[in-house]
Design a protein around this motif. Structure first.
Motif, short mmCIF file in Angstrom:
data_model
loop_
_atom_site.label_atom_id
_atom_site.label_comp_id
_atom_site.label_asym_id
_atom_site.label_seq_id
_atom_site.Cartn_x
_atom_site.Cartn_y
_atom_site.Cartn_z
N MET A 152 36.38 40.74 34.35
CA MET A 152 37.70 40.54 33.56
C MET A 152 37.71 40.86 32.37
N GLN A 156 37.02 43.80 42.95
CA GLN A 156 35.91 42.78 42.67
C GLN A 156 35.85 41.88 43.59
N PRO A 204 39.65 45.08 37.09
CA PRO A 204 40.64 44.28 37.50
C PRO A 204 41.74 44.58 38.26
#
Ligand code: PGA
Length: 253
Positions: free
Chosen positions: A12, A64, A43
């Motif tokens: 992140m 992810q 992200p």
């Protein structure tokens, strides 16, 4: 001969500007080499930027995480179908941060692995032991159980349609890397586990190491017979270190 795969997990981190800078650096300086493949995992809000910048560069990209549920009233979730529809190659599954912070169990991870394959994605299955498990001598039992739950659901041949990543939890983001021998021992054990039911699948599956990989330790890790690349966190946020890691791979190939 298995290709070496170098994956960059941005976690992140980033903003539109830093993502744009990183992508232009990567695109400008990346030199493809035979037998080495690169991919990045941004992200969600930056997936479009990544897709646009990396089209036709030879660098792949993935998500992810993604949900095993197909569609519907699941606020905040993104489905495998959407990730596949968007043109991703890979999806990370079972990262220890997902397991520990977001309650992803072996059963959920196995289901996601299956659904990812059904949608044409290449799932990257992450497994790894905590420091406590290593110190109590249960490293192999832990990672083999995490792998076994996926084998039980999809079969060994299907596991080899994805990628496996060994990431000791104590080595992630800590600067403590497993020694090449410690990593090799675990990789070899997992390959033997797969070979028990399907020797061809075991021989073809790429098994990556992750946990504080940098350009300083990548070469020695890649030099091990059962280490086929790296899942890189913080060192993937800068083009120079990420590309230096991929150059270590190119020397080995
Ligand atoms: P790290 O992260 O390289 O920053 O240790 C690796 C990962 O979590 O995939």
């Amino acid at each position: 001969m298995r290709k070496i795969l170098v994956l960059g997990n941005w976690k992140m981190n980033g903003c539109r500007q830093s993502v744009s800078d990183l992508l232009s650096d990567l695109v400008r300086r990346f030199k493809p080499s035979v037998g080495v493949e690169l991919a990045v995992f941004p992200p969600y809000p930056y997936l479009y930027q990544v897709q646009t910048a990396l089209a036709a560069t030879g660098i792949s990209w993935g998500s992810q995480s993604a949900s095993e549920t197909l569609a519907g009233a699941y606020t905040g979730e993104t489905s495998m179908a959407m990730v596949a529809d968007f043109g991703a190659t890979y999806v990370l599954l079972g990262h220890s941060e997902r397991r520990m912070l977001f309650g992803e169990t072996d059963a959920i991870v196995a289901k996601r692995f299956k659904v990812a394959l059904e949608h044409g994605l290449k799932p990257v299955l992450c497994v790894g032991e905590t420091l406590q498990q290593r110190e109590s001598g249960t490293t192999l039992a832990t990672v083999c159980q995490q792998l076994q739950s996926v084998i039980d659901l999809v079969g060994t041949g299907a596991v080899a349609r994805g990628v496996l990543a060994y990431e000791p939890v104590w080595a992630i983001g800590t600067g403590l890397t497993a020694t090449p021998q410690q990593a090799q021992d675990v990789h070899q054990a997992m390959r033997r586990q797969l070979a028990a039911t399907d020797s061809k699948a075991a021989a073809t599956l790429q098994i990556l190491y992750g946990g504080s990989v940098t350009d300083a330790n990548a070469y020695d890790l890649f030099n091990q017979p059962d280490i086929d690349g790296a899942l890189v966190g913080s060192a993937s946020l800068k083009a120079d270190t990420f590309l230096a890691i991929s150059r270590s791979a190119a020397i080995i190939q």
